[in-house]
Write an enzyme that holds these catalytic residues in place. Structure first.
Site, short mmCIF file in Angstrom:
data_model
loop_
_atom_site.label_atom_id
_atom_site.label_comp_id
_atom_site.label_asym_id
_atom_site.label_seq_id
_atom_site.Cartn_x
_atom_site.Cartn_y
_atom_site.Cartn_z
N ASP A 204 0.82 -1.22 0.00
CA ASP A 204 0.00 0.00 0.00
C ASP A 204 0.85 1.27 0.00
O ASP A 204 0.47 2.27 0.59
CB ASP A 204 -0.97 0.00 1.21
CG ASP A 204 -1.72 -1.31 1.32
OD1 ASP A 204 -2.35 -1.69 0.32
OD2 ASP A 204 -1.67 -1.95 2.38
N LYS B 14 1.73 2.62 -5.52
CA LYS B 14 2.48 2.38 -6.77
C LYS B 14 1.87 3.10 -7.97
O LYS B 14 2.55 3.35 -8.96
CB LYS B 14 2.53 0.88 -7.06
CG LYS B 14 3.25 0.11 -5.99
CD LYS B 14 3.26 -1.36 -6.31
CE LYS B 14 3.48 -2.19 -5.07
NZ LYS B 14 2.26 -2.40 -4.26
N GLY C 59 -4.74 -4.37 -4.26
CA GLY C 59 -5.72 -3.35 -4.58
C GLY C 59 -5.00 -2.05 -4.78
O GLY C 59 -4.20 -1.67 -3.94
N HIS C 60 -5.18 -1.43 -5.92
CA HIS C 60 -4.62 -0.10 -6.03
C HIS C 60 -5.59 0.83 -6.74
O HIS C 60 -6.36 0.41 -7.59
CB HIS C 60 -3.22 -0.07 -6.64
CG HIS C 60 -3.10 -0.83 -7.91
ND1 HIS C 60 -2.69 -2.13 -7.95
CD2 HIS C 60 -3.33 -0.46 -9.18
CE1 HIS C 60 -2.68 -2.54 -9.19
NE2 HIS C 60 -3.06 -1.56 -9.96
N GLN D 19 1.54 -6.27 -3.42
CA GLN D 19 2.08 -6.41 -2.06
C GLN D 19 3.49 -5.78 -2.02
O GLN D 19 3.72 -4.82 -2.72
CB GLN D 19 2.11 -7.87 -1.58
CG GLN D 19 0.72 -8.45 -1.36
CD GLN D 19 0.12 -9.02 -2.63
OE1 GLN D 19 0.77 -9.71 -3.37
NE2 GLN D 19 -1.13 -8.74 -2.89
P1 IMP Z 1 -2.92 -13.10 1.61
O1 IMP Z 1 -2.08 -12.44 0.56
O2 IMP Z 1 -4.39 -12.86 1.42
O3 IMP Z 1 -2.58 -14.55 1.80
O4 IMP Z 1 -2.55 -12.38 3.02
C1 IMP Z 1 -1.28 -12.53 3.62
C2 IMP Z 1 -0.79 -11.24 4.25
O5 IMP Z 1 -0.50 -10.28 3.23
C3 IMP Z 1 -1.82 -10.56 5.18
O6 IMP Z 1 -1.13 -9.95 6.24
C4 IMP Z 1 -2.45 -9.49 4.28
O7 IMP Z 1 -2.99 -8.42 5.03
C5 IMP Z 1 -1.23 -9.08 3.47
N1 IMP Z 1 -1.58 -8.50 2.17
C6 IMP Z 1 -2.01 -9.16 1.07
N2 IMP Z 1 -2.22 -8.30 0.06
C7 IMP Z 1 -1.90 -7.08 0.51
C8 IMP Z 1 -1.87 -5.77 -0.10
O8 IMP Z 1 -2.16 -5.57 -1.28
N3 IMP Z 1 -1.46 -4.75 0.72
C9 IMP Z 1 -1.08 -4.96 2.00
N4 IMP Z 1 -1.09 -6.14 2.60
C10 IMP Z 1 -1.49 -7.19 1.86
#
Ligand code: IMP
Length: 428
Positions: free
Chosen positions: A13, A16, A40-41, A224
């Site tokens: 977050d 980007k 998500g962006h 991420q």
């Molecule tokens: P997953 O990707 O749904 O398996 O989640 C694993 C970890 O990555 C968790 O702590 C989520 O909150 C974090 N996470 C996944 N996608 C994002 C993102 O786009 N931004 C921030 N954290 C993320």
């Protein structure tokens, strides 16, 4: 600029979209190389329209640009089609999209297991987005995944799903006391997606190699971020893929020798969603300021992000593991009005001073930040477009980030708008 990698340097977050905007029409191809609809962006187009994208690369909004979903991504076809329909309803042409035939599919059993396992973990949960990301990558590595290309062969699709559900249904029913998933119904559902997705499925590895041979510019867009990388992040509180720069090659099929620069996006402070260690996290009014002024709520899940001071140990680590050539510091304006700005320069761990990311996770859980205090500033900086127009304290803060992280700051975001940037070095 043949192939540029764009990655988050913290826990995600970081914003980007700023860089995608800055590179704009110079980029012919934008590739998502890992993750899925956990990302998500928000992108604001030149005509001021706001779009929240989860799975599609931001290039889908740039006229003429080819958006690519690489082999390293896990795709939930239902979500993808809904995203495509949403864009079509708003008049966006999505016909140039290409999806790697090797990208893995998120299936209903992945979503079911993601949620049920998190519940089962209780206080030890990861805080996943619940979208089935981890289980889909698990099956990929266990060689029982179902890929985009399997949608093109109904017989294979049915066979692979039956095989997977033979095991997964046992787990769902016997371990977690859930209902079994009906293979036939899922195959029927996925074949309807197949009809619509067929025109997009391609050998994107070859497409990209040819584009690079022609001298076109390719942007590899990570989702991420570094500290959420399954290998280099704060395991197990990570996502199940490799957002770091090496992952860009693996997840797209572009060789490392074609990468010309690695742009790291870093927020002027730190945020994190979900569970896991976060040494500079704030629980006071300063944290509330960052959350409120920075609008720190997730684009995908709406969850409140945890907020804290800038951590230069994390920044330095991100520069090291990604080979970051340029830093883009975002949201500097959010810090305006704070009287003092501590920067974490190292940690005290069990009585010892540590300047680099500790080797083991237990130590990181015990890390107490050592701060260097910088002065704050009161001025509104959103109109600044030159480095010298920024208040002296803001200039000093940025110079400290540069020195402590060990690479140059090339762009500074001073407001949410597309133009609200100070450009020190051209990213192209
Ligand atoms: P997953 O990707 O749904 O398996 O989640 C694993 C970890 O990555 C968790 O702590 C989520 O909150 C974090 N996470 C996944 N996608 C994002 C993102 O786009 N931004 C921030 N954290 C993320």
């Amino acid at each position: 600029m043949p192939a540029i990698v764009l990655i988050g340097a913290q826990w995600g977050d970081e914003g980007k979209g700023k860089v995608t905007d800055l590179l704009g029409e110079r980029v012919g191809y934008v590739v998502r190389y890992q993750g899925g609809n956990n990302a998500g962006h928000t992108v604001i187009t030149p005509d001021g329209r706001k779009f929240a994208l989860h799975l599609l690369p931001s290039g889908v909004l740039t006229p003429g640009c080819v958006p690519i979903i690489g082999n390293g991504v896990v795709v939930d076809p239902k979500v993808l089609l809904a995203e495509l329909d949403g864009l079509a309803d708003r008049g966006v042409d999505t016909s140039r999209l290409l999806i790697s035939a090797d990208a893995h599919l998120i299936m209903p059993h992945h979503r079911a297991l993601d949620r049920v396992v998190e519940r089962y973990l209780g206080s030890a949960r990861i805080g996943t987005t619940g979208r089935g990301i981890g289980p889909a990558y698990g099956d990929k590595v266990a060689r029982m995944g179902i890929r985009m290309q399997d949608l093109l062969d109904p017989g294979i699709l049915a066979k692979k799903l039956e095989l997977a559900l033979r095991e997964k249904n046992q787990v769902l029913v016997k371990v977690y006391n859930r209902k079994a998933i009906d293979a036939e119904a899922v195959v029927g559902e996925y074949l309807t997606y197949a009809e619509r997705l067929r025109p997009y499925i391609a050998d994107t590895r070859l497409t990209l190699a040819r584009a690079l041979d022609r001298g076109e510019n390719v942007l590899l867009e990570g989702a991420q971020a570094t500290l959420l990388d399954v290998d280099h992040g704060t395991y197990p509180f990570v996502t199940s893929s490799n957002p770091t720069a090496g992952g860009a090659c693996v997840g797209s099929g572009i060789p490392p020798t074609k990468i010309s620069s690695v742009i790291g996006i870093i927020k002027a402070y730190t945020t994190r969603v979900g569970a896991g260690p976060f040494p500079t996290e704030l629980f006071d009014d300063h944290g509330a300021h960052l959350s409120r002024v920075g609008g720190e709520f997730g684009t995908t899940t709406g969850r409140a992000r945890r907020c804290g001071w800038f951590d230069a140990v994390v920044g330095r680590y991100a520069v090291r593991v990604n080979g970051i050539t340029d830093l883009v510091v975002t949201k500097l304006d959010v810090l305006s009005g704070l009287d003092r700005l501590p920067i974490c320069i190292g940690y005290e761990i069990d009585g010892e001073r540590v300047d680099e990311m500790p080797m083991d996770q237990t130590a990181f859980h015990h890390a107490v930040p050592i701060y260097e205090e910088c002065d704050g500033w009161d001025e509104d900086i959103t109109k600044c477009r030159q480095f010298t127009e920024l208040p002296a304290a803001a200039q000093h803060y940025l110079r400290r980030i540069e020195d402590l992280c060990g690479t140059r700051v090339s762009v500074v975001g001073v407001g949410p708008g597309r133009e609200e940037n100070v450009v020190l070095h051209d990213l192209g």
